[in-house]
Design an enzyme around this catalytic site. Sequence first.
Site, PDB file in Angstrom:
ATOM      1  N   LYS A   1       0.818  -1.220   0.000  1.00 37.01           N
ATOM      2  CA  LYS A   1       0.000   0.000   0.000  1.00 37.01           C
ATOM      3  C   LYS A   1       0.851   1.269   0.000  1.00 37.01           C
ATOM      4  O   LYS A   1       0.393   2.318  -0.412  1.00 37.01           O
ATOM      5  CB  LYS A   1      -0.980  -0.024   1.166  1.00 37.01           C
ATOM      6  CG  LYS A   1      -2.036  -1.109   0.979  1.00 37.01           C
ATOM      7  CD  LYS A   1      -3.119  -1.091   2.018  1.00 37.01           C
ATOM      8  CE  LYS A   1      -4.259  -2.024   1.654  1.00 37.01           C
ATOM      9  NZ  LYS A   1      -3.897  -3.462   1.816  1.00 37.01           N
TER      10      LYS A   1
HETATM   11  C1  LIG Z   1      -4.603  -4.516   1.230  1.00 38.88           C
HETATM   12  C2  LIG Z   1      -3.861  -5.805   1.146  1.00 38.88           C
HETATM   13  C3  LIG Z   1      -4.234  -6.833   0.239  1.00 38.88           C
HETATM   14  C4  LIG Z   1      -5.454  -6.727  -0.637  1.00 38.88           C
HETATM   15  O1  LIG Z   1      -5.330  -5.759  -1.642  1.00 38.88           O
HETATM   16  P1  LIG Z   1      -6.603  -5.344  -2.535  1.00 38.88           P
HETATM   17  O2  LIG Z   1      -6.128  -4.214  -3.375  1.00 38.88           O
HETATM   18  O3  LIG Z   1      -7.679  -4.954  -1.569  1.00 38.88           O
HETATM   19  O4  LIG Z   1      -6.968  -6.523  -3.325  1.00 38.88           O
HETATM   20  C5  LIG Z   1      -3.442  -7.969   0.195  1.00 38.88           C
HETATM   21  N1  LIG Z   1      -2.371  -8.126   0.981  1.00 38.88           N
HETATM   22  C6  LIG Z   1      -1.981  -7.174   1.866  1.00 38.88           C
HETATM   23  C7  LIG Z   1      -0.795  -7.422   2.727  1.00 38.88           C
HETATM   24  C8  LIG Z   1      -2.708  -5.984   1.976  1.00 38.88           C
HETATM   25  O5  LIG Z   1      -2.321  -5.049   2.865  1.00 38.88           O
END
Ligand SMILES: *Cc1c(COP(=O)(O)O)cnc(C)c1O
Length: 469
Positions: free
Chosen positions: A112
């Site tokens: 993220k």
């Molecule tokens: C947010 C997150 C996901 C999922 O991502 P999306 O974009 O919602 O599909 C998967 N793994 C981790 C570690 C995350 O923080």
Amino acid sequence: MRYISTRGQAPALNFEDVLLTGLASDGGLYVPENLPRFTQEEIASWAGLPYHELAFRVMRPFVTGSIPDADFKKILEETYGVFSHSAVAPLRQLNGNEWVLELFHGPTLAFKDFALQLLGRLLDYVLEKRGERVVILGATSGDTGSAAIEGCKHCDNVDIFILHPHNRVSEVQRRQMTTIFGENIHNIAVEGNFDDCQEMVKASFADQSFLKGTRLVAVNSINWARIMAQIVYYFHASLQLGGPARSVSFSVPTGNFGDIFAGYLARNMGLPINQLIVATNRNDILHRFMSGNQYVKETLHATLSPSMDIMVSSNFERLLFDMHGRNGTALAGLMDTFKQGGGFSVDQDRWTETRKLFDSLAVDDEQTCETIAEVFAQCGELLDPHTAIGVKAARECRRSLDIPMVILGTAHPVKFPEAVEKAGVGKALELPAHLSDLFERDERCTVLANDLKAVQAFVSQHGNRGKPL
Ligand SMILES: *Cc1c(COP(=O)(O)O)cnc(C)c1O
């Protein structure tokens, strides 16, 4: 570049306005009106570029008209300069033609950061130019909150409020949020669960009168800028592995369908992608759609991969929009049916067409731990539970061994010690250097009752650099 809503009724916006918006006014999500498309020669000419320069080339068409090239370049250089690995998104080989794209070298150790480090800088740039301030209000069950706070902590024009369920996030995740201080940073622990937090955010977007005219901005993946930033690393990985001359496949641990939707866009922008694998945990609404053409809400299960614990996948609407020939009226009808508690199937032809690109698998906690142990035994790599789900799905769903398979490594294992311990690999987890004193740092957080009015009163009391709005 203009952006339109998936439900066809909201006004089209430019990049600046789409950045500063949450949902469209018709309840839909914003998508580019026309996706840029690159030629193979153009993509090939980007081989070997540093990450931020590749990012400039991939994202430039999305921001033209809003951000001059020189400014955008500078923002990107700063954004990806904070990552602790000089390759920013290195590839690590697990097995023959099987790779993990390590997306966890940012400040908060999850993918993220790629989007939220950029989002914070873009917001500040645009707000400075306009002479405006905004309030960010978000709910988190873990990764989003810390990445959003890290991304916005230097933003002079943003006050950020992050709600998390009191005593229900892991200690590492809580400390990653509460140990960052600034007069514009506000952590609120709500005496409720994650859904309570999310409901309060939704209600606040629906009625913003408590903000006295200050604009509210979304930091979850309904914000287009987040998706945009994630397109880049698909190009980056492909170029390392012989693309675009060669096609590459990706397996993506998925919750809200944001990260994998970025891969779908990369392909539509001209990147040869052979296969996209939707890897879910037990919360498998996306797998049920991909395997059986049923999109139906079910109850929520807590798993060892909590960042993918969702009942409904918000960004899936963006794919459905394309599947229905970008017909906003049709989509509004479909989403209405869904909201009234009904599930739906799509036309068989549309579903079959979608399945030419997408495969899927749901992986339970036991299989997740088995995969962590298996990969550790095979090559000494310690995976986080989300990434492990991606590896399991890649191995089950892979169509061709000749095509490189890239699994998106979405988090560092140290963030999810419970799964790693259950997998029994017996390797001590260590925090990276920049977080090594995390457990000694002071924390700052306000505990509030599970009450919308109390939360909104707090925001309006502190929403202007800690002072009342
Ligand atoms: C947010 C997150 C996901 C999922 O991502 P999306 O974009 O919602 O599909 C998967 N793994 C981790 C570690 C995350 O923080």
